[in-house]
Design a protein around this motif. Structure first.
Motif, PDB file in Angstrom:
ATOM      1  N   VAL A 141      -5.348 -13.370 -14.815  1.00  0.00           N
ATOM      2  CA  VAL A 141      -3.896 -13.337 -14.996  1.00  0.00           C
ATOM      3  C   VAL A 141      -3.300 -14.650 -14.515  1.00  0.00           C
ATOM      4  O   VAL A 141      -3.570 -15.075 -13.403  1.00  0.00           O
ATOM      5  N   PRO A 142      -2.517 -15.319 -15.365  1.00  0.00           N
ATOM      6  CA  PRO A 142      -1.857 -16.526 -14.885  1.00  0.00           C
ATOM      7  C   PRO A 142      -0.826 -16.160 -13.823  1.00  0.00           C
ATOM      8  O   PRO A 142      -0.051 -15.219 -14.000  1.00  0.00           O
ATOM      9  N   PHE A 144       1.941 -17.534 -12.657  1.00  0.00           N
ATOM     10  CA  PHE A 144       3.372 -17.597 -12.934  1.00  0.00           C
ATOM     11  C   PHE A 144       3.795 -16.446 -13.831  1.00  0.00           C
ATOM     12  O   PHE A 144       4.882 -15.898 -13.689  1.00  0.00           O
ATOM     13  N   TRP A 145       2.891 -16.027 -14.722  1.00  0.00           N
ATOM     14  CA  TRP A 145       3.201 -14.922 -15.625  1.00  0.00           C
ATOM     15  C   TRP A 145       3.283 -13.617 -14.846  1.00  0.00           C
ATOM     16  O   TRP A 145       4.205 -12.822 -15.038  1.00  0.00           O
ATOM     17  N   LEU A 148       6.591 -13.476 -13.275  1.00  0.00           N
ATOM     18  CA  LEU A 148       7.681 -13.129 -14.193  1.00  0.00           C
ATOM     19  C   LEU A 148       7.653 -11.639 -14.538  1.00  0.00           C
ATOM     20  O   LEU A 148       8.701 -10.989 -14.623  1.00  0.00           O
ATOM     21  N   ILE A 149       6.433 -11.088 -14.724  1.00  0.00           N
ATOM     22  CA  ILE A 149       6.323  -9.671 -15.040  1.00  0.00           C
ATOM     23  C   ILE A 149       6.825  -8.833 -13.861  1.00  0.00           C
ATOM     24  O   ILE A 149       7.534  -7.832 -14.033  1.00  0.00           O
ATOM     25  N   ILE A 151       9.082  -9.773 -11.728  1.00  0.00           N
ATOM     26  CA  ILE A 151      10.544  -9.882 -11.755  1.00  0.00           C
ATOM     27  C   ILE A 151      11.105  -8.882 -12.754  1.00  0.00           C
ATOM     28  O   ILE A 151      12.050  -8.144 -12.464  1.00  0.00           O
ATOM     29  N   LEU A 152      10.465  -8.841 -13.929  1.00  0.00           N
ATOM     30  CA  LEU A 152      10.919  -7.942 -14.986  1.00  0.00           C
ATOM     31  C   LEU A 152      10.879  -6.489 -14.509  1.00  0.00           C
ATOM     32  O   LEU A 152      11.849  -5.737 -14.651  1.00  0.00           O
ATOM     33  N   ALA A 155      13.213  -5.904 -11.280  1.00  0.00           N
ATOM     34  CA  ALA A 155      14.649  -6.058 -11.482  1.00  0.00           C
ATOM     35  C   ALA A 155      15.190  -4.925 -12.336  1.00  0.00           C
ATOM     36  O   ALA A 155      16.297  -4.439 -12.099  1.00  0.00           O
ATOM     37  N   VAL A 246       3.311 -24.030  -5.113  1.00  0.00           N
ATOM     38  CA  VAL A 246       4.190 -24.718  -6.066  1.00  0.00           C
ATOM     39  C   VAL A 246       4.720 -23.760  -7.128  1.00  0.00           C
ATOM     40  O   VAL A 246       5.932 -23.652  -7.341  1.00  0.00           O
ATOM     41  N   ILE A 247       3.794 -23.025  -7.766  1.00  0.00           N
ATOM     42  CA  ILE A 247       4.187 -22.171  -8.887  1.00  0.00           C
ATOM     43  C   ILE A 247       5.020 -20.995  -8.404  1.00  0.00           C
ATOM     44  O   ILE A 247       6.110 -20.738  -8.912  1.00  0.00           O
ATOM     45  N   SER A 250       8.518 -21.799  -7.346  1.00  0.00           N
ATOM     46  CA  SER A 250       9.494 -22.120  -8.397  1.00  0.00           C
ATOM     47  C   SER A 250       9.835 -20.897  -9.228  1.00  0.00           C
ATOM     48  O   SER A 250      10.959 -20.787  -9.698  1.00  0.00           O
ATOM     49  N   VAL A 251       8.876 -19.954  -9.388  1.00  0.00           N
ATOM     50  CA  VAL A 251       9.205 -18.741 -10.145  1.00  0.00           C
ATOM     51  C   VAL A 251      10.221 -17.892  -9.385  1.00  0.00           C
ATOM     52  O   VAL A 251      11.187 -17.394  -9.956  1.00  0.00           O
TER      53      VAL A 251
ATOM     54  N   LEU B 238      -5.988 -21.754 -17.590  1.00  0.00           N
ATOM     55  CA  LEU B 238      -4.903 -21.284 -16.723  1.00  0.00           C
ATOM     56  C   LEU B 238      -4.148 -22.462 -16.115  1.00  0.00           C
ATOM     57  O   LEU B 238      -2.927 -22.441 -15.963  1.00  0.00           O
ATOM     58  N   PHE B 245       3.963 -24.738 -18.017  1.00  0.00           N
ATOM     59  CA  PHE B 245       5.039 -23.855 -17.565  1.00  0.00           C
ATOM     60  C   PHE B 245       6.001 -24.608 -16.650  1.00  0.00           C
ATOM     61  O   PHE B 245       7.214 -24.458 -16.731  1.00  0.00           O
ATOM     62  N   LEU B 246       5.443 -25.444 -15.773  1.00  0.00           N
ATOM     63  CA  LEU B 246       6.285 -26.175 -14.820  1.00  0.00           C
ATOM     64  C   LEU B 246       6.963 -27.371 -15.479  1.00  0.00           C
ATOM     65  O   LEU B 246       7.752 -28.061 -14.845  1.00  0.00           O
ATOM     66  N   ILE B 261       6.060 -19.506 -22.439  1.00  0.00           N
ATOM     67  CA  ILE B 261       6.526 -18.619 -21.365  1.00  0.00           C
ATOM     68  C   ILE B 261       7.703 -19.261 -20.645  1.00  0.00           C
ATOM     69  O   ILE B 261       8.695 -18.602 -20.324  1.00  0.00           O
ATOM     70  N   ILE B 268      14.607 -13.740 -20.087  1.00  0.00           N
ATOM     71  CA  ILE B 268      13.622 -12.752 -19.613  1.00  0.00           C
ATOM     72  C   ILE B 268      14.126 -11.315 -19.690  1.00  0.00           C
ATOM     73  O   ILE B 268      13.390 -10.412 -20.053  1.00  0.00           O
ATOM     74  N   PHE B 269      15.422 -11.079 -19.398  1.00  0.00           N
ATOM     75  CA  PHE B 269      15.906  -9.702 -19.387  1.00  0.00           C
ATOM     76  C   PHE B 269      16.374  -9.226 -20.759  1.00  0.00           C
ATOM     77  O   PHE B 269      16.593  -8.044 -20.965  1.00  0.00           O
ATOM     78  N   ILE B 275       8.132 -13.645 -23.192  1.00  0.00           N
ATOM     79  CA  ILE B 275       7.166 -14.032 -22.161  1.00  0.00           C
ATOM     80  C   ILE B 275       5.963 -13.100 -22.139  1.00  0.00           C
ATOM     81  O   ILE B 275       4.872 -13.508 -21.756  1.00  0.00           O
ATOM     82  N   PHE B 283      -4.026 -14.028 -21.158  1.00  0.00           N
ATOM     83  CA  PHE B 283      -4.868 -13.124 -20.383  1.00  0.00           C
ATOM     84  C   PHE B 283      -6.106 -12.723 -21.191  1.00  0.00           C
ATOM     85  O   PHE B 283      -7.232 -12.765 -20.688  1.00  0.00           O
TER      86      PHE B 283
END
Lengths: 304, 309
Positions: A141-142, A144-145, A148-149, A151-152, A155, A246-247, A250-251, B238, B245-246, B261, B268-269, B275, B283
């Protein structure tokens, strides 16, 4: 023991010195710093002016010695982008990253060690397969992804943890899970194979035959020995977390060292970037040294 | 058949272990065809490869063509989606399926390219360290400590940003920061091989050190290197996604998954599939590569058993 520590310390110091040279020359010689500040479309005259203004026209060796001796006097240079001394930036931002690193290693410990133990005690069972599945997933699994998931999910569906910012410790829960998950596969596999090896060792058979069984056998006899390599790997992972922040930072919009690094890179702020690369390397070396000493302390056979 | 059963009765042990009956090549084939994870990973990877190579040729879709009247269309399984755009469209009205399809090519190119660069650096250092030993070994170990201590992602970000991002730069930078595993594995493999009889025999008939390294040592480290190679491909993919991404990797409008992404993050919402879909693609690719790598490790391990079937 002292000789061992002294020997390791010399290696660490010389690697640190080499890395300071490598980073400095990489960022000041391979790449033209004046060009980086001025931007791609800058005119030749502008670049020359910046070169004189920041003193880039002097020899690189002199600048390196200035920079390196400055480090020991607490003068890490002035950031072009933030217009502040780099040291004050570091002091401002460090607490967030330290919190994140410590919490994420705790997450790694909480997930990987119990799973590793259970998997080792029941090889080829359902729990072993689940543990393997978690390892394979977490490896692919990346980072940063996953963030984000998270967060999704947190939230929209289950709003129990804040998804952005660094005000309270609760803000660090999700980032720590994300950052901690990346070390789970390595630590869990090590725990599992380590414990499997120990369980088949002679002294466990002896302990078993003298009446120890069940959890007492596992905790008092087997685990002590199997945890040795895990502890040292955890120390190394803790060192890795700083560079890995770092990642995640920032996420999740955490104002730590990792985000500072990204912002400085995007602002072509070489003084800050070179200090950060150097600091992360030193942190890694420090935790590596700590792991070596810890291992040598716990296992006298390694003190050679 | 009867004869075989008779022999089996007579010498039960020799038939218990298939190793005695099989050539090494057949043994590897037997082991890999019995390894579920390896088969799954390999077939998934082959499918992804076919998609990456032939998908853009067969399907007439463009990842760059914009149609601002068709912005942010939902994918086909959502309300309002249509088969014309299976995965919907992005913020600029580009076909999201086409972008993900072309992104496969970029991920594969960078993954395999960077792993090759890392392999060349790591294996040449590792074989030299293992074969020559002494001060060469010490210098290489020192280099290894330096490489491990440097924050790879941060350094890669800096260099890519300052040199100027392009696919070639990204490949070389990721490769140059990921050779530690290759070094460690090829070094220990070389140390074992170098004391074997056939290496001594080769040097006895007058082969030079270079010839021994090229002909006798490197081919025999291959089975261990290929395992590391597969796992490093996954790591490199990856890493590229993280860089993109950055914002310090592949640049828009090139459809890299990490970049997709990052672009989808704004919405995102509201359009979460922007994403979710590239993440699933990433993956799936990395899982298939890792499962293949884990399988290869089991298969090439001479101590692993051939399962009864």
């Amino acid at each position: 023991m002292l000789r061992f520590i002294a020997g390791r310390l010399i290696v660490v110091l010389s690697v640190g010195l080499t890395l300071s040279i490598v980073t400095f020359f990489l960022l000041n010689y391979v790449i033209d710093p004046a060009q980086a500040i001025a931007g791609e479309d800058a005119l030749f005259e502008e670049i020359e002016q910046i070169r004189e203004q920041y003193g880039f026209d002097r020899s690189i060796t002199i600048r390196y010695f200035e920079w390196f001796s400055g480090i020991f006097q607490g003068d890490l240079g002035i950031s072009y982008y933030w217009n502040k001394p780099v040291i004050s930036l570091l002091i401002d931002r460090a607490p967030e990253t330290i919190t994140l690193a410590l919490m994420s290693v705790s997450v790694t410990i909480l997930i990987s060690i119990p799973l590793g133990i259970l998997a080792a005690l029941n090889p080829n069972s359902l729990i072993d397969r689940i543990a393997l599945g978690i390892a394979v997933t977490a490896q692919a699994v990346p980072n940063f992804w996953l963030g984000l998931i998270m967060i999704l999910i947190f939230a929209l569906a289950i709003p129990i943890f804040p998804v952005s910012g660094d005000k309270t410790l609760f803000h660090f829960v999700l980032p720590s899970i994300v950052l901690g998950a990346s070390s789970v596969p390595a630590v869990m596999r090590l725990m599992r194979t380590g414990l499997l090896d120990v369980i088949n060792a002679d002294f466990i058979r002896t302990a078993r035959s003298s009446g120890f069984y069940g959890w007492r056998l596992v905790f008092n006899h087997a685990l002590r020995n199997a945890l040795l390599p895990v502890v040292s790997v955890l120390a190394v992972q803790l060192g890795n977390k700083f560079g890995g922040s770092v990642i995640t930072e920032s996420v999740f919009a955490i104002n730590g060292l990792g985000r500072l690094a990204l912002e400085s890179i995007l602002g072509a702020d070489i003084p800050t970037v070179q200090i950060l690369v150097f600091v992360f390397a030193i942190i890694f070396l420090f935790f590596n040294l700590l792991a070596d000493i810890l291992n040598a302390y716990l296992d006298p056979r390694l003190r050679l | 058949m009867i004869f075989k059963t008779f022999i089996k009765r007579l010498f039960p042990r020799s038939f218990d272990n298939e190793i005695y009956n099989l050539r090494p090549k057949d043994l590897i084939i037997r082991k890999s065809s019995n390894h579920g994870g390896f088969k799954f990973g390999l077939s998934l990877l082959i499918i992804i490869f076919l998609f990456a190579i032939f998908g853009p040729i067969i399907l007439d879709v463009s990842p760059y063509e914009q149609d601002l009247t068709k912005r942010l269309l939902p994918p086909v399984w959502k309300e309002g989606g249509s088969w014309e755009y299976i995965f919907g469209t992005d913020g600029n009205g580009r076909d999201y399926f086409a972008r993900i399809l072309y992104g496969t090519r970029i991920s594969l190119t960078i993954g395999f390219g960077a792993a090759c660069v890392g392999m060349i650096i790591g294996v040449s250092l590792g074989v030299c360290a293992g074969y020559f030993g002494g001060w060469v070994d010490q210098v290489v170990s020192y280099l290894l400590t330096c490489q491990l201590a440097l924050p790879g992602l941060l350094l890669a970000m800096t260099i890519v940003f300052l040199i100027g991002p392009s696919i070639t730069v990204v490949i070389f930078v990721i490769g140059a920061t990921h050779w530690a595993f290759f070094l460690v594995v090829s070094r220990s493999a070389t140390q074992k091989i170098k004391s074997l009889d056939y290496v001594t025999a080769a040097s006895a008939i007058g082969a030079s050190k270079f010839q021994i390294i090229i002909r006798d040592i490197i081919p025999n480290t291959f089975s261990q290197i290929i395992v590391i190679f597969t796992l490093e491909v996954g790591i490199a993919i990856l890493n590229e996604a993280s860089l993109s991404f950055l914002g310090v990797g592949i640049q828009p409008p090139t459809p890299s998954w990490g970049l997709l992404i990052a672009e989808g993050k704004e919405a995102i919402f509201f359009q979460p599939w922007l994403i979710i879909l590239p993440g699933i693609a990433l993956f799936t690719l990395v899982v298939s590569i890792n499962m293949m790598g884990d399988g290869l490790r089991d298969i090439t391990d001479p101590n692993s058993k051939v399962s009864e079937e």
